[in-house]
Write an enzyme that holds these catalytic residues in place. Structure first.
Site, PDB file in Angstrom:
ATOM      1  N   GLU A 124       0.818  -1.219   0.000  1.00 40.03           N
ATOM      2  CA  GLU A 124       0.000   0.000   0.000  1.00 40.03           C
ATOM      3  C   GLU A 124       0.852   1.270   0.000  1.00 40.03           C
ATOM      4  OE1 GLU A 124      -2.975   0.224  -0.677  1.00 40.03           O
ATOM      5  OE2 GLU A 124      -4.206  -1.352   0.218  1.00 40.03           O
ATOM      6  N   HIS A 133      -2.407   2.836   8.484  1.00 38.37           N
ATOM      7  CA  HIS A 133      -3.534   2.130   7.863  1.00 38.37           C
ATOM      8  C   HIS A 133      -3.767   0.813   8.598  1.00 38.37           C
ATOM      9  CE1 HIS A 133      -6.178   0.080   5.178  1.00 38.37           C
ATOM     10  NE2 HIS A 133      -5.272  -0.828   4.865  1.00 38.37           N
ATOM     11  N   HIS A 162      -7.221  -2.217   9.884  1.00 37.29           N
ATOM     12  CA  HIS A 162      -8.559  -2.748   9.637  1.00 37.29           C
ATOM     13  C   HIS A 162      -9.293  -2.954  10.962  1.00 37.29           C
ATOM     14  CE1 HIS A 162      -6.730  -4.889   5.821  1.00 37.29           C
ATOM     15  NE2 HIS A 162      -6.739  -3.573   5.707  1.00 37.29           N
ATOM     16  N   HIS A 181     -12.962  -1.979   2.972  1.00 40.47           N
ATOM     17  CA  HIS A 181     -11.543  -2.269   3.206  1.00 40.47           C
ATOM     18  C   HIS A 181     -11.114  -1.957   4.645  1.00 40.47           C
ATOM     19  CE1 HIS A 181      -7.136  -1.473   1.752  1.00 40.47           C
ATOM     20  NE2 HIS A 181      -7.202  -2.215   2.840  1.00 40.47           N
TER      21      HIS A 181
HETATM   22 ZN   LIG Z   1      -5.674  -2.687   4.179  1.00 40.75          ZN
END
Ligand SMILES: [Zn+2]
Length: 214
Positions: A73, A92, A94, A155
Site C-alpha cells: 500500500e 492504515h 482494519h 476495506h
Molecule cells: Zn488494508
C-alpha cells in the site's frame, strides 16, 4: 532515526495488541526527512516487527535502505505525503467496527462526540478501490485535503497526523467512535451535535488553550 524506528515498531505492536490488524494486515510510515520515509515491510505481522525490519524509501517509493519489499500500500502513503506537507505519519489498519462501517458504506461525518470533533473531524468514506493499486490514491483524491481520517470502502481505515502518535491516536479514536455509533444505532439513533454546539465546542477548546476569540 533510532527513536523513530522504535516509535514505529511500538505503534505496530499497539495496533496488533488492539486487534486492529489481522495476520499481516496494516501498514505504517513516517517522514524521516524531506525525501525519506520509514515504512513497514510487506507481508509481515505488525506484532512481530523489529526496528531493523523497517525500510527507508524516497518519495518515489524506491528503497534506499533495508531488505525486503515495502508495503504493497506504499502508493497510498506516497500520495498522502506528496499532497500534504503537514503530514508526518500515515497509519492504515482494519479495526473491526470502523471497517464494518466502511463495508456497509456508511461514513462517520456526523459530529456525534465532542472529542472526535476536536481531534479527528469528519471521517468521510472513500469509494471502493482495489487495494495495493493506484486506484486507492485516486479514491482519496477528492477527500485528502481537509480530512485527517478516512474510511476506505469495503476495506479499512486510513489516518494521518503530524507525527506517529497523532496518527495512531486518531486510529484509536476512529475505532472508538465507530463502536459508540454502532451502539447508539442499536439503541435508537445517534444524536448529532448542532452547529451551535460545535461552535461552542471550538470556543471552549480555544479558551482552554488560552487563545482569544478570532
Ligand atoms: Zn488494508
Amino acid at each position: 532515526m533510532t527513536d523513530l524506528r522504535a516509535a514505529l515498531v511500538a505503534a505496530c505492536r499497539r495496533l496488533d495488541g488492539l486487534g486492529f490488524v489481522a495476520a499481516t494486515d496494516g501498514n505504517l510510515s513516517c517522514r524521516l526527512g524531506p525525501d525519506r520515509l520509514l515504512v513497514t515491510p510487506s507481508g509481515r505481522s505488525k506484532g512481530e516487527l523489529e526496528a531493523n525490519d523497517l525500510l527507508v524509501t524516497d518519495l518515489e517509493g524506491r528503497v534506499v535502505e533495508g531488505d525486503g519489499r515495502p508495503s504493497s500500500e506504499l502508493p497510498m502513503h506516497l500520495f498522502v505525503y506528496r499532497r500534504r506537507d503537514d503530514v508526518g505519519a500515515v497509519v492504515h489498519a482494519h479495526p473491526p467496527a470502523a471497517s464494518g462501517f466502511a463495508v456497509a458504506g456508511i461514513d462517520l461525518t456526523e459530529p456525534v462526540m465532542p472529542e472526535i470533533v476536536l481531534t479527528v473531524g469528519p471521517i468521510p468514506l472513500a469509494r471502493y478501490a482495489t487495494p495495493s493499486t493506484a486506484d486507492v490514491p485516486r479514491s482519496l483524491e477528492p477527500l485528502i485535503d481537509g480530512h485527517q481520517a478516512f474510511l476506505l470502502e469495503s476495506h479499512g481505515v486510513l489516518c494521518v497526523g503530524r507525527h506517529l502518535t497523532e496518527a495512531l491516536h486518531r486510529m484509536e479514536r476512529v475505532e472508538h467512535v465507530a463502536r459508540v455509533d454502532l451502539v447508539a444505532r442499536l439503541l435508537g439513533r445517534p444524536r448529532a451535535l448542532s452547529d451551535g454546539e460545535v461552535l461552542a465546542l471550538f470556543d471552549a477548546a480555544r479558551a482552554l488553550r488560552g487563545e482569544r476569540e478570532p
